[in-house]
Design a protein around this motif. Structure first.
Motif, mmCIF file in Angstrom:
data_model
loop_
_atom_site.group_PDB
_atom_site.id
_atom_site.type_symbol
_atom_site.label_atom_id
_atom_site.label_comp_id
_atom_site.label_asym_id
_atom_site.label_seq_id
_atom_site.Cartn_x
_atom_site.Cartn_y
_atom_site.Cartn_z
ATOM 1 N N PHE A 1 0.836 -1.227 0.043
ATOM 2 C CA PHE A 1 -0.197 -0.205 0.023
ATOM 3 C C PHE A 1 0.682 1.340 0.055
ATOM 4 O O PHE A 1 0.519 2.143 -0.559
ATOM 5 N N ALA A 2 1.989 1.310 0.946
ATOM 6 C CA ALA A 2 2.798 2.275 0.868
ATOM 7 C C ALA A 2 3.484 2.936 -0.534
ATOM 8 O O ALA A 2 3.553 3.804 -0.847
ATOM 9 N N THR A 44 8.855 2.829 3.745
ATOM 10 C CA THR A 44 8.817 2.515 2.470
ATOM 11 C C THR A 44 9.026 3.626 1.349
ATOM 12 O O THR A 44 9.514 3.701 0.454
ATOM 13 N N GLY A 45 8.477 4.848 2.045
ATOM 14 C CA GLY A 45 8.727 6.259 1.184
ATOM 15 C C GLY A 45 10.159 6.310 0.810
ATOM 16 O O GLY A 45 10.537 6.341 -0.465
ATOM 17 N N PRO A 46 10.782 6.701 1.595
ATOM 18 C CA PRO A 46 12.173 7.318 1.317
ATOM 19 C C PRO A 46 13.208 6.281 0.878
ATOM 20 O O PRO A 46 14.021 6.336 0.070
ATOM 21 N N PHE A 93 7.324 -1.841 -7.087
ATOM 22 C CA PHE A 93 6.318 -2.607 -6.634
ATOM 23 C C PHE A 93 6.627 -4.037 -6.820
ATOM 24 O O PHE A 93 6.122 -5.056 -6.158
ATOM 25 N N LEU A 94 7.973 -4.354 -7.484
ATOM 26 C CA LEU A 94 8.485 -5.829 -7.263
ATOM 27 C C LEU A 94 8.938 -5.956 -5.764
ATOM 28 O O LEU A 94 8.639 -6.899 -4.971
ATOM 29 N N ILE A 95 9.197 -4.724 -5.023
ATOM 30 C CA ILE A 95 9.795 -4.933 -3.533
ATOM 31 C C ILE A 95 8.549 -5.385 -2.816
ATOM 32 O O ILE A 95 8.104 -6.056 -1.956
ATOM 33 N N GLY A 96 7.338 -4.637 -3.128
ATOM 34 C CA GLY A 96 5.886 -4.729 -2.623
ATOM 35 C C GLY A 96 5.646 -6.301 -2.762
ATOM 36 O O GLY A 96 4.916 -6.837 -1.719
#
Length: 398
Positions: free
Chosen positions: A236-237, A358-360, A375-378
């Motif tokens: 989501f982040a 997640t942001g920075p 998004f791969l990390i997500g």
């Protein structure tokens, strides 16, 4: 802890159910303050302030980091002084944070002064979110009872992510029409409506209890469930901070619909299946949900068109929807009644940690590998959460 079907749960009174629905409505209206800002802040930082993706991600994530650092205090306040007081204080911080961010949109002598004011407003917003979320959850459970904690958490999540679904496109529309200051001025008005609604609403009694162990000892009980929620929150982040920028980088239209797609899937599942954690247990629900989230994030990563990316956001919303109430239901069952606020505060902090970091971190990745890699990390994080949930289920069955 087991995942077998629970016995029939007595229905709450109409009065309690009505007050719970009112609290959810207040949370929805007030949380639009957060939803409006999510897609607007990174655009403001990268365009008007002219700073990079790292700083855009930091401006988004700093609010959630503030929430992480204050969850224990918010939970303790709710346990000791009652959840209503936590909610009222949190709504006041919402207003203060939005007003500081409004000032940051009006007065920008240098980009870094503008950024500093924005960060100050985001920190106040994060403190408000910590108090409001824990307070509303504790208030709701106090109204309908711990046996319906999954229902309370599902309703609270539907209000929050419904606000995110509506707030995303509305925030971008306000940004286009009135600028960043206009969007922030609007977000300052919304929590005032919430304050008026709860001011005369009767609170719930503080739970008595002689022994109140430290937050560390409570976290020692609930940390596996919190870690699952943390890993879920990365997806989501990523959408909240970088979906709009990803669309702009691909020269695709309808960037503001990313949070709408996510929120629509999220709320749909909460409405149709919000009862499942109380009925079949939290772990089975979490296992299916994490698999769906991972697929949705992978679809955004590989999306050849905006339609495919929006479908990935929708699937991510479907997957994320029930993980927090599913794990929260297990957490409520693991602790004594007088520790619910503290436990839920610590539990929620795991999700805030995902949102804050997640942001920075993803911003640095985006600078080097493009927005798709975020998004791969997500997807990978959701799969890691799935493995933990499978492990917990196997231990529970042993």
């Amino acid at each position: 802890m087991t995942s077998t079907s629970a016995p029939a749960i007595p229905a709450p009174s109409r009065s309690a159910q009505s007050r719970l629905l009112l609290l959810a409505a207040v949370l929805f209206i007030s949380y639009l303050c957060v939803g409006l800002s999510l897609p607007v802040v990174p655009v403001h930082v990268t365009t008007r302030l002219g700073l990079g993706n790292f700083w855009a991600g930091l401006a988004v994530g700093i609010a959630f980091l503030a929430t992480v650092l204050t969850r224990a205090t918010a939970g303790s306040l709710s346990d000791r002084q009652g959840p209503k007081r936590a909610v009222v204080r949190g709504l006041a911080f919402y207003v203060a944070g939005a007003l500081v961010a409004w000032l940051a949109g009006l007065w920008i002598p240098t980009p870094w002064i503008g950024f500093g004011l924005l960060v100050a407003g985001r920190l106040l917003l994060g403190l408000g979110e910590s108090l409001v979320a824990v307070g509303v959850i504790g208030w709701g459970i106090g109204l309908v009872g711990p046996a319906r904690s999954g229902q309370v958490l599902a309703l609270v999540g539907a209000a929050i992510y419904g606000a995110l679904a509506v707030g995303g496109p509305v925030g971008l529309a306000l940004l286009e029409r009135f600028g960043f200051a206009g969007a922030m001025a609007t977000s300052a008005l919304l929590p005032c409506i919430g304050l008026l609604a709860v001011w005369r609403l009767e609170g719930v009694a503080v739970q008595p209890g002689a022994g109140r162990p430290s937050l560390r000892s409570v976290l020692g009980i609930i940390w596996p469930h919190g870690l699952i929620v943390c890993l879920q929150g990365i997806g989501f982040a990523a959408i909240g901070a970088f979906f709009v920028l990803h669309f702009r980088g691909q020269h695709w239209s309808h960037a503001g619909l990313g949070l709408t797609a996510f929120g629509s899937g999220f709320v749909l599942v909460r409405i149709l299946f919000g009862h499942l954690p109380d009925r079949i247990g939290g772990l089975p629900v979490a296992i299916v949900s994490l698999a769906v989230e991972a697929f949705g994030q992978a679809l955004i990563w590989q999306a050849p068109s905006p339609v495919a990316a929006l479908a990935g956001a929708f699937l991510t919303g479907l997957g994320c929807s029930m993980i927090f109430p599913a794990m929260g239901r297990e957490v409520v069952r693991l602790v004594a009644p007088q520790l619910r606020g503290t436990a839920l505060g610590g539990f929620s902090a795991f999700q805030d940690l995902a949102y804050g970091l997640t942001g920075p971190v993803a911003g640095l990745l985006a600078d080097r590998a493009g927005y798709g890699g975020v998004f791969l990390i997500g997807a990978g994080a959701a799969l890691a959460g799935l493995l933990i949930a499978l492990r917990l289920r196997s231990v529970a069955r042993a």
